[in-house]
Design an enzyme around this catalytic site. Sequence first.
Site, PDB file in Angstrom:
ATOM      1  N   ASP A 102       0.839  -1.202   0.000  1.00 53.17           N
ATOM      2  CA  ASP A 102       0.000   0.000   0.000  1.00 53.17           C
ATOM      3  C   ASP A 102       0.871   1.248   0.000  1.00 53.17           C
ATOM      4  O   ASP A 102       1.527   1.547   0.998  1.00 53.17           O
ATOM      5  CB  ASP A 102      -0.917  -0.008   1.228  1.00 53.17           C
ATOM      6  N   GLY A 122      -6.716   4.181   3.070  1.00 51.58           N
ATOM      7  CA  GLY A 122      -5.913   5.001   3.980  1.00 51.58           C
ATOM      8  C   GLY A 122      -5.407   4.253   5.196  1.00 51.58           C
ATOM      9  O   GLY A 122      -4.320   4.543   5.675  1.00 51.58           O
ATOM     10  N   GLY A 178      -5.415   0.378   7.647  1.00 49.37           N
ATOM     11  CA  GLY A 178      -5.792  -1.003   7.898  1.00 49.37           C
ATOM     12  C   GLY A 178      -6.750  -1.073   9.082  1.00 49.37           C
ATOM     13  O   GLY A 178      -6.964  -0.073   9.786  1.00 49.37           O
ATOM     14  N   ASP A 219     -10.302  -5.426  -1.323  1.00 53.09           N
ATOM     15  CA  ASP A 219      -9.309  -4.965  -0.336  1.00 53.09           C
ATOM     16  C   ASP A 219      -9.999  -4.193   0.782  1.00 53.09           C
ATOM     17  O   ASP A 219     -10.607  -3.147   0.534  1.00 53.09           O
ATOM     18  CB  ASP A 219      -8.308  -4.066  -1.081  1.00 53.09           C
ATOM     19  N   GLY A 220      -9.850  -4.698   2.021  1.00 59.61           N
ATOM     20  CA  GLY A 220     -10.292  -3.951   3.191  1.00 59.61           C
ATOM     21  C   GLY A 220     -11.295  -4.699   4.042  1.00 59.61           C
ATOM     22  O   GLY A 220     -12.375  -5.063   3.583  1.00 59.61           O
ATOM     23  N   GLY A 221     -10.919  -4.964   5.287  1.00 60.53           N
ATOM     24  CA  GLY A 221     -11.836  -5.598   6.225  1.00 60.53           C
ATOM     25  C   GLY A 221     -12.205  -7.036   5.886  1.00 60.53           C
ATOM     26  O   GLY A 221     -13.217  -7.554   6.374  1.00 60.53           O
ATOM     27  N   SER A 248      -4.980  -6.967   8.627  1.00 64.17           N
ATOM     28  CA  SER A 248      -5.062  -7.320  10.045  1.00 64.17           C
ATOM     29  C   SER A 248      -5.476  -8.777  10.242  1.00 64.17           C
ATOM     30  O   SER A 248      -4.977  -9.424  11.169  1.00 64.17           O
ATOM     31  CB  SER A 248      -6.006  -6.361  10.783  1.00 64.17           C
TER      32      SER A 248
HETATM   33  C1  DX5 Z   1      -6.300   0.348   2.964  1.00 66.53           C
HETATM   34  C2  DX5 Z   1      -5.382  -0.641   2.280  1.00 66.53           C
HETATM   35  C3  DX5 Z   1      -5.594  -2.063   2.631  1.00 66.53           C
HETATM   36  C4  DX5 Z   1      -5.523  -2.363   4.105  1.00 66.53           C
HETATM   37  C5  DX5 Z   1      -6.106  -3.702   4.373  1.00 66.53           C
HETATM   38  O1  DX5 Z   1      -6.141   1.588   2.351  1.00 66.53           O
HETATM   39  O2  DX5 Z   1      -5.524  -0.536   0.879  1.00 66.53           O
HETATM   40  O3  DX5 Z   1      -4.724  -2.884   1.887  1.00 66.53           O
HETATM   41  O4  DX5 Z   1      -4.232  -2.282   4.594  1.00 66.53           O
HETATM   42  O5  DX5 Z   1      -6.058  -3.939   5.758  1.00 66.53           O
HETATM   43  P1  DX5 Z   1      -7.235  -4.697   6.520  1.00 66.53           P
HETATM   44  O6  DX5 Z   1      -7.314  -6.063   5.944  1.00 66.53           O
HETATM   45  O7  DX5 Z   1      -6.796  -4.658   7.934  1.00 66.53           O
HETATM   46  O8  DX5 Z   1      -8.511  -3.925   6.264  1.00 66.53           O
HETATM   47 ZN    ZN Z   2      -4.468  -1.968  -0.454  1.00 66.65          ZN
END
Ligand code: DX5
Ligand code: ZN
Length: 213
Positions: free
Chosen positions: A33, A140, A142, A173-175, A196
Amino acid sequence: MLVAPSILSADFGHLARDVAAICEGGCDLVHVDVMDGHFVPNLTIGPVVVEAVSKAATKPLDIHLMVQNNSFFVELFAPLKPEYISFHIEEEKHPHRLTQKIRSLGIRPAITLNPHTPPEIIEFLLEDVDMVLLMSVNPGFGGQSFIPSVIEKAKRLKVLIEKRNPNCLIEVDGGVNDVNVKELAAAGVDIVVAGSFVYKHPDGIAKAIAELK
Ligand code: DX5
Ligand code: ZN
């Protein structure tokens, strides 16, 4: 399901160790990222650190640009030969030209959509990309909560992909966790990014990746 752990959740004091751990743990791609403090309210890493990541990685890099001035950053990271570079459609006036540029550098082009951006906006770019990255959080940081509307968006995107470029992959991507990954798979998603969930899993990285798969 392919798994691309995000190193944003790694311990940056031990980055090479934590990159090696996801590769040994069975990941498919190493998700990097890159944030510039302008397009998103966070600032992460540049080519000096990503070069160290690429040396520690035994899997290909998946670079997710969250920046203004995409073309400049593409040139900065191209020498590291990542598998993918993705850029945000919301921040690019000439996305078609940029996909051509990324491909001419020997890298697979990908386009990223923020949670509010409809998939139809990129219908006529699908022939030119190898992957579409759908954000399921606001970019932005994680550790944010998954936005469920991405499921419907993935289904709609899948229909467009079947029509325009069946080889194009969908990444989310995300959560992402062991529960929503099932819905994502059913919606036609090929790759999940997880930060995470992978790095903070109580049973360790390899177990986390195996659960997602
Ligand atoms: C957020 C990033 C993601 C993030 C994912 O802007 O693009 O790649 O780090 O992290 P998790 O899986 O914890 O949401
Ligand atoms: Zn990402």
